[in-house]
Write a protein that holds these residues in place. Structure first.
Motif, PDB file in Angstrom:
ATOM      1  N   VAL A   7       0.840  -1.187   0.000  1.00  0.00           N
ATOM      2  CA  VAL A   7       0.000   0.000   0.000  1.00  0.00           C
ATOM      3  C   VAL A   7       0.879   1.243   0.000  1.00  0.00           C
ATOM      4  O   VAL A   7       1.899   1.283   0.695  1.00  0.00           O
ATOM      5  CB  VAL A   7      -0.899   0.013   1.260  1.00  0.00           C
ATOM      6  CG1 VAL A   7      -1.713   1.285   1.361  1.00  0.00           C
ATOM      7  CG2 VAL A   7      -1.800  -1.199   1.281  1.00  0.00           C
ATOM      8  N   ARG A   8       0.478   2.256  -0.772  1.00  0.00           N
ATOM      9  CA  ARG A   8       1.185   3.542  -0.790  1.00  0.00           C
ATOM     10  C   ARG A   8       0.266   4.574  -0.164  1.00  0.00           C
ATOM     11  O   ARG A   8      -0.885   4.704  -0.551  1.00  0.00           O
ATOM     12  CB  ARG A   8       1.524   3.960  -2.209  1.00  0.00           C
ATOM     13  CG  ARG A   8       2.336   5.240  -2.277  1.00  0.00           C
ATOM     14  CD  ARG A   8       2.628   5.581  -3.750  1.00  0.00           C
ATOM     15  NE  ARG A   8       3.779   6.396  -3.911  1.00  0.00           N
ATOM     16  CZ  ARG A   8       3.806   7.711  -3.735  1.00  0.00           C
ATOM     17  NH1 ARG A   8       2.712   8.344  -3.372  1.00  0.00           N
ATOM     18  NH2 ARG A   8       4.917   8.386  -3.910  1.00  0.00           N
ATOM     19  N   LEU A   9       0.785   5.316   0.801  1.00  0.00           N
ATOM     20  CA  LEU A   9       0.019   6.352   1.490  1.00  0.00           C
ATOM     21  C   LEU A   9       0.667   7.703   1.197  1.00  0.00           C
ATOM     22  O   LEU A   9       1.830   7.923   1.524  1.00  0.00           O
ATOM     23  CB  LEU A   9       0.013   6.080   2.993  1.00  0.00           C
ATOM     24  CG  LEU A   9      -0.611   7.145   3.887  1.00  0.00           C
ATOM     25  CD1 LEU A   9      -2.057   7.407   3.513  1.00  0.00           C
ATOM     26  CD2 LEU A   9      -0.493   6.729   5.337  1.00  0.00           C
ATOM     27  N   THR A  10      -0.097   8.588   0.579  1.00  0.00           N
ATOM     28  CA  THR A  10       0.379   9.939   0.289  1.00  0.00           C
ATOM     29  C   THR A  10      -0.576  10.917   0.953  1.00  0.00           C
ATOM     30  O   THR A  10      -1.781  10.881   0.697  1.00  0.00           O
ATOM     31  CB  THR A  10       0.410  10.208  -1.235  1.00  0.00           C
ATOM     32  OG1 THR A  10       1.247   9.228  -1.851  1.00  0.00           O
ATOM     33  CG2 THR A  10       0.965  11.589  -1.537  1.00  0.00           C
ATOM     34  N   TRP A  11      -0.039  11.775   1.792  1.00  0.00           N
ATOM     35  CA  TRP A  11      -0.848  12.771   2.487  1.00  0.00           C
ATOM     36  C   TRP A  11      -0.981  14.022   1.621  1.00  0.00           C
ATOM     37  O   TRP A  11      -0.108  14.309   0.811  1.00  0.00           O
ATOM     38  CB  TRP A  11      -0.186  13.153   3.811  1.00  0.00           C
ATOM     39  CG  TRP A  11      -0.072  12.011   4.770  1.00  0.00           C
ATOM     40  CD1 TRP A  11       1.023  11.233   4.985  1.00  0.00           C
ATOM     41  CD2 TRP A  11      -1.088  11.498   5.629  1.00  0.00           C
ATOM     42  NE1 TRP A  11       0.760  10.276   5.932  1.00  0.00           N
ATOM     43  CE2 TRP A  11      -0.528  10.420   6.345  1.00  0.00           C
ATOM     44  CE3 TRP A  11      -2.417  11.860   5.874  1.00  0.00           C
ATOM     45  CZ2 TRP A  11      -1.256   9.694   7.283  1.00  0.00           C
ATOM     46  CZ3 TRP A  11      -3.132  11.135   6.809  1.00  0.00           C
ATOM     47  CH2 TRP A  11      -2.551  10.067   7.499  1.00  0.00           C
ATOM     48  N   ALA A  12      -2.037  14.766   1.821  1.00  0.00           N
ATOM     49  CA  ALA A  12      -2.214  16.050   1.134  1.00  0.00           C
ATOM     50  C   ALA A  12      -1.101  16.996   1.581  1.00  0.00           C
ATOM     51  O   ALA A  12      -0.685  16.969   2.745  1.00  0.00           O
ATOM     52  CB  ALA A  12      -3.580  16.640   1.464  1.00  0.00           C
ATOM     53  N   PRO A  13      -0.590  17.826   0.673  1.00  0.00           N
ATOM     54  CA  PRO A  13       0.461  18.775   1.051  1.00  0.00           C
ATOM     55  C   PRO A  13       0.035  19.633   2.243  1.00  0.00           C
ATOM     56  O   PRO A  13      -1.107  20.077   2.327  1.00  0.00           O
ATOM     57  CB  PRO A  13       0.637  19.635  -0.205  1.00  0.00           C
ATOM     58  CG  PRO A  13       0.189  18.746  -1.324  1.00  0.00           C
ATOM     59  CD  PRO A  13      -0.936  17.927  -0.741  1.00  0.00           C
ATOM     60  N   GLY A  14       0.955  19.813   3.175  1.00  0.00           N
ATOM     61  CA  GLY A  14       0.707  20.645   4.343  1.00  0.00           C
ATOM     62  C   GLY A  14       0.013  19.947   5.493  1.00  0.00           C
ATOM     63  O   GLY A  14      -0.304  20.574   6.499  1.00  0.00           O
ATOM     64  N   VAL A  44       6.221  11.028   3.054  1.00  0.00           N
ATOM     65  CA  VAL A  44       6.220  12.137   4.019  1.00  0.00           C
ATOM     66  C   VAL A  44       6.746  13.430   3.405  1.00  0.00           C
ATOM     67  O   VAL A  44       6.938  14.413   4.112  1.00  0.00           O
ATOM     68  CB  VAL A  44       7.039  11.779   5.291  1.00  0.00           C
ATOM     69  CG1 VAL A  44       6.433  10.598   6.015  1.00  0.00           C
ATOM     70  CG2 VAL A  44       8.495  11.526   4.970  1.00  0.00           C
ATOM     71  N   ARG A  45       6.927  13.451   2.091  1.00  0.00           N
ATOM     72  CA  ARG A  45       7.560  14.604   1.442  1.00  0.00           C
ATOM     73  C   ARG A  45       6.766  15.898   1.542  1.00  0.00           C
ATOM     74  O   ARG A  45       7.358  16.960   1.508  1.00  0.00           O
ATOM     75  CB  ARG A  45       7.854  14.283  -0.023  1.00  0.00           C
ATOM     76  CG  ARG A  45       8.920  13.201  -0.176  1.00  0.00           C
ATOM     77  CD  ARG A  45       9.179  12.861  -1.593  1.00  0.00           C
ATOM     78  NE  ARG A  45       8.010  12.181  -2.156  1.00  0.00           N
ATOM     79  CZ  ARG A  45       7.982  11.620  -3.344  1.00  0.00           C
ATOM     80  NH1 ARG A  45       9.045  11.679  -4.130  1.00  0.00           N
ATOM     81  NH2 ARG A  45       6.905  11.015  -3.775  1.00  0.00           N
ATOM     82  N   GLU A  46       5.456  15.826   1.663  1.00  0.00           N
ATOM     83  CA  GLU A  46       4.648  17.052   1.664  1.00  0.00           C
ATOM     84  C   GLU A  46       3.986  17.363   3.006  1.00  0.00           C
ATOM     85  O   GLU A  46       3.252  18.331   3.106  1.00  0.00           O
ATOM     86  CB  GLU A  46       3.565  16.962   0.574  1.00  0.00           C
ATOM     87  CG  GLU A  46       4.109  16.833  -0.832  1.00  0.00           C
ATOM     88  CD  GLU A  46       4.752  18.117  -1.350  1.00  0.00           C
ATOM     89  OE1 GLU A  46       4.345  19.215  -0.931  1.00  0.00           O
ATOM     90  OE2 GLU A  46       5.676  17.984  -2.165  1.00  0.00           O
ATOM     91  N   ILE A  47       4.206  16.503   4.013  1.00  0.00           N
ATOM     92  CA  ILE A  47       3.567  16.775   5.302  1.00  0.00           C
ATOM     93  C   ILE A  47       4.428  17.744   6.117  1.00  0.00           C
ATOM     94  O   ILE A  47       5.627  17.897   5.868  1.00  0.00           O
ATOM     95  CB  ILE A  47       3.286  15.488   6.095  1.00  0.00           C
ATOM     96  CG1 ILE A  47       4.576  14.806   6.540  1.00  0.00           C
ATOM     97  CG2 ILE A  47       2.407  14.537   5.300  1.00  0.00           C
ATOM     98  CD1 ILE A  47       4.351  13.641   7.503  1.00  0.00           C
ATOM     99  N   VAL A  48       3.781  18.398   7.084  1.00  0.00           N
ATOM    100  CA  VAL A  48       4.526  19.342   7.921  1.00  0.00           C
ATOM    101  C   VAL A  48       4.910  18.739   9.265  1.00  0.00           C
ATOM    102  O   VAL A  48       5.877  19.173   9.879  1.00  0.00           O
ATOM    103  CB  VAL A  48       3.753  20.667   8.127  1.00  0.00           C
ATOM    104  CG1 VAL A  48       3.617  21.406   6.812  1.00  0.00           C
ATOM    105  CG2 VAL A  48       2.391  20.436   8.756  1.00  0.00           C
TER     106      VAL A  48
END
Length: 130
Positions: A7-14, A44-48
């Motif tokens: 599974v790939r989990l990508t969070w919305a930016p910010g 985790v590239r776009e999370i704060v």
């Protein structure tokens, strides 16, 4: 899904990932995979931020076979640091392909199906005309 069991989990930016966010994601994955074990790639590239309690939710999921954290630099590595306390293998990656390869190496190997022998052909029998 990146293939069976991954599974790939990508969070919305910010996004600031909280415990309740992580719990909702885990619940959805368990439902999606019908309770089957899985490996997860968390981008985790776009999370704060990711709270320590959110890390604990992912780290203690008994269905997770391995977790890869995908980042792009030192700050992302810091965001991923909490994953090191997981009860399953966890690793930080800069390359998505490398992460996927590593995650797949932690999936159970599917048993080889038993070889099936071809059905023997019946010898041709000439029947006398009636």
């Amino acid at each position: 899904m990146l293939g069976p069991g991954v599974v790939r989990l990508t969070w919305a930016p910010g996004t600031a990932v909280r415990e309740c966010d992580a719990a909702q994601v885990v619940e959805r994955i368990v439902h999606l995979l019908a309770g089957a074990p899985y490996a997860i790639l968390i981008d985790v590239r776009e999370i704060v931020s990711m709270s320590l309690k959110a890390h604990h939710v992912f780290a203690r999921d008994p269905l997770v076979l391995a977790a890869g954290m995908l980042g792009s630099g030192p700050m992302d590595r810091m965001l991923s640091a909490g994953s090191e306390q997981a009860s399953h293998p966890a690793q930080y990656f800069l390359s998505e392909l490398e992460a996927i390869r590593w995650l797949r190496s932690h999936l159970p190997v599917a048993p080889n199906p038993l070889p099936t022998s071809p059905t023997p052909k019946s010898p041709h029998v000439d029947r006398p005309a009636a």
